[in-house]
Write an enzyme that holds these catalytic residues in place. Structure first.
Site, PDB file in Angstrom:
ATOM      1  N   ASN A   1      -4.490   2.069   0.998  1.00  0.00           N
ATOM      2  CA  ASN A   1      -5.812   1.686   0.511  1.00  0.00           C
ATOM      3  C   ASN A   1      -5.768   1.533  -1.015  1.00  0.00           C
ATOM      4  OD1 ASN A   1      -8.840   1.403   0.835  1.00  0.00           O
ATOM      5  ND2 ASN A   1      -8.718   3.018  -0.712  1.00  0.00           N
ATOM      6  N   GLU A   2      -6.131   0.369  -1.470  1.00  0.00           N
ATOM      7  CA  GLU A   2      -6.343   0.096  -2.895  1.00  0.00           C
ATOM      8  C   GLU A   2      -5.286   0.670  -3.837  1.00  0.00           C
ATOM      9  OE1 GLU A   2     -10.362   1.383  -3.743  1.00  0.00           O
ATOM     10  OE2 GLU A   2     -11.212  -0.357  -2.744  1.00  0.00           O
TER      11      GLU A   2
ATOM     12  N   HIS B   1      -5.007   6.985   2.015  1.00  0.00           N
ATOM     13  CA  HIS B   1      -6.197   6.665   1.214  1.00  0.00           C
ATOM     14  C   HIS B   1      -6.181   7.620   0.015  1.00  0.00           C
ATOM     15  CE1 HIS B   1     -10.374   4.672   1.450  1.00  0.00           C
ATOM     16  NE2 HIS B   1     -10.365   5.313   0.293  1.00  0.00           N
TER      17      HIS B   1
ATOM     18  N   GLN C   1     -12.958  12.097   1.927  1.00  0.00           N
ATOM     19  CA  GLN C   1     -14.374  11.968   1.605  1.00  0.00           C
ATOM     20  C   GLN C   1     -15.304  12.529   2.676  1.00  0.00           C
ATOM     21  OE1 GLN C   1     -13.370   7.690   0.302  1.00  0.00           O
ATOM     22  NE2 GLN C   1     -15.154   8.193  -0.914  1.00  0.00           N
TER      23      GLN C   1
HETATM   24  C1  BGC Z   1     -12.724   3.322  -2.094  1.00  0.00           C
HETATM   25  C2  BGC Z   1     -13.646   4.301  -1.408  1.00  0.00           C
HETATM   26  C3  BGC Z   1     -14.899   4.523  -2.250  1.00  0.00           C
HETATM   27  C4  BGC Z   1     -15.606   3.215  -2.457  1.00  0.00           C
HETATM   28  C5  BGC Z   1     -16.911   3.301  -3.267  1.00  0.00           C
HETATM   29  C6  BGC Z   1     -13.417   2.177  -2.795  1.00  0.00           C
HETATM   30  O1  BGC Z   1     -12.785   1.955  -4.002  1.00  0.00           O
HETATM   31  O2  BGC Z   1     -11.729   2.866  -1.212  1.00  0.00           O
HETATM   32  O3  BGC Z   1     -12.901   5.461  -1.186  1.00  0.00           O
HETATM   33  O4  BGC Z   1     -15.727   5.537  -1.811  1.00  0.00           O
HETATM   34  O5  BGC Z   1     -14.752   2.343  -3.143  1.00  0.00           O
HETATM   35  O6  BGC Z   1     -16.688   3.663  -4.583  1.00  0.00           O
END
Ligand code: BGC
Length: 419
Positions: free
Chosen positions: A182-183, A138, A20
């Site tokens: 991450n997520e 990520h 990002q």
């Molecule tokens: C993510 C980020 C994202 C943010 C806002 C999260 O789900 O880890 O990468 O930019 O949300 O949408």
């Protein structure tokens, strides 16, 4: 006016991710962007036309260039300037991700120059008194991993572990906190059920396979990292959504409980003891169930997400059962005019502090994000402005927003002002 102190040593900062902000990448996402930019521009009105700020964002959202991460914020070259800003804002920690496709662009070929780059990034944080929180994955992957089927292929787990071993081995001197994944819940559901992220699948069986492979990667990374450095702290960051019933219809409660269980807790429940801390990414409340909405909802961000500060407290209370330290690893909003961010931050921190007072072991807060950046969830592009610092994407100029100063005051005092 009463000052409410946070525990001493509480960490304050902001978060970013490589794809990002860095720019100049070549991975599965950059390829996907090229293939889908035209379509995304065509579909923009359908996706965002309902937002009150549509007239403002229309031109950008309908321009295919918006969907190409490209130079992003050029943070790869400007990290020192960006960390100077973070330091001046009183940040004592910073979360960022290292990019697998840079470090291992071809199978088994590790690029020492890129490892050196991240060594310098970490040193730059340390030199400014900021604790690095390093995310190892990520969402992006090198093209050679994509070509063997990505996380659907169980070999990816072994390749990932080899990457983790290499990266952690090389960077361990200056890093204590590692966020492995991450997520995984967003990654799997958007990429394999909804199909809005690469690889664009809509296949629940594949999603299951991917989720289990990610779980294996998370757990085994713990062993790998701990073997390299016994003092390392190994965690993950998940998307925690606060779910609530739309109305009092009796069946809505079990629906909410099931969704909340699978979204928020299924993955983490399976990690068992192989985790030292939990990273909580909290953004909003989500209403579920059938029938009309009866719950009164609050103000929204530029993306239409409800601003629901109490949710951070409720979510944190739900995480107590894991008996692990918790960091808020993401929390923020898209707010181009910076009209709501200061209140957003103060109210979330108020509720976070309430959780601390209730005995929840919260040890730090990372605002999403330090910079405006390429918003890759749902490939929204550059118009959603999540930064404490505004970025002019034409000139790459940085401008510190008012809300960043308000947050800086809290970071520097390690306290919230309460009336
Ligand atoms: C993510 C980020 C994202 C943010 C806002 C999260 O789900 O880890 O990468 O930019 O949300 O949408």
């Amino acid at each position: 006016m009463k000052k409410e102190q946070f525990p001493s040593g509480f960490l304050w900062g902001a978060a970013t991710s490589a794809h990002q902000v860095e720019g100049g990448l070549h991975n599965d996402w950059t390829e996907w962007e090229k293939q889908h930019a035209e379509r995304l521009a065509r579909e923009a009105e359908g996706r965002f036309g309902h937002l009150p700020n549509w007239p403002d964002i229309k031109a950008q959202a309908q321009n295919p260039a918006n969907y190409i991460s490209g130079r992003a914020c050029d943070h790869y070259n400007r990290y020192e300037e960006d960390f100077d800003i973070a330091q001046s804002l009183g940040h004592t920690a910073h979360r960022f991700s290292i990019e697998w496709s840079r470090i291992e662009p071809r199978e088994g070929e590790f690029d020492e120059k890129e490892i050196e780059h991240y060594r310098k990034v970490i040193a730059a944080l340390r030199a400014r008194g900021m604790e690095p929180f390093v995310t190892l994955w990520h969402w992006t992957q090198p093209l050679w991993i994509r070509d063997i089927g990505g996380w659907e292929n169980k070999k990816t787990v072994d390749y990932f572990l080899r990457f983790v071993e290499k990266a952690v081995g090389a960077l361990k001197e200056d890093v204590t906190f590692w966020i492995v994944l991450n997520e995984p819940n967003i990654y799997t559901s958007f990429g394999f059920i909804k199909g809005s992220h690469p690889p664009g699948e809509k296949n629940i069986f594949k999603a299951g396979k991917v989720y289990l492979n990610l779980l294996k990667a998370q757990k085994r990374s713990y062993e790998v990292i701990r073997k390299i450095d016994q003092n390392a702290e190994v965690g993950m960051a998940n998307s925690f959504m606060y779910f609530e019933e739309k109305n009092s219809f009796i069946l809505n409660t079990p629906v909410k409980n099931i969704v909340s269980y699978f979204w928020n807790f299924w993955f983490i429940n399976r990690i068992g003891k192989k985790i030292d801390f939990i990273g909580c990414n909290y953004y909003s409340r989500h209403l579920l169930g059938v029938g009309d909405k009866k719950v009164k909802t609050g103000d929204t961000s530029d993306l239409g997400w409800e601003i629901f500060p109490r949710g951070i407290y409720l979510m944190l209370k739900d995480l107590v059962k894991y008996k692990k330290p918790i960091f808020i690893t993401e929390n923020g909003l898209a707010d181009a005019y910076d009209e709501k961010r200061t209140t957003f931050i103060k109210e979330h921190l108020f509720w976070m502090q309430k959780a601390v007072e209730d005995g929840v072991d919260v040890r730090g807060y990372f605002h999403w994000s330090l910079l405006d950046n390429f918003e890759f969830p749902e490939v929204r592009g550059f118009w959603p402005r999540f930064g404490l610092v505004e970025v002019d994407f034409a000139t790459m100029e940085r401008r510190i927003r008012q809300s960043a100063h308000a947050y800086a005051k809290i970071c520097k005092n390690n306290a919230l002002d309460r009336y």
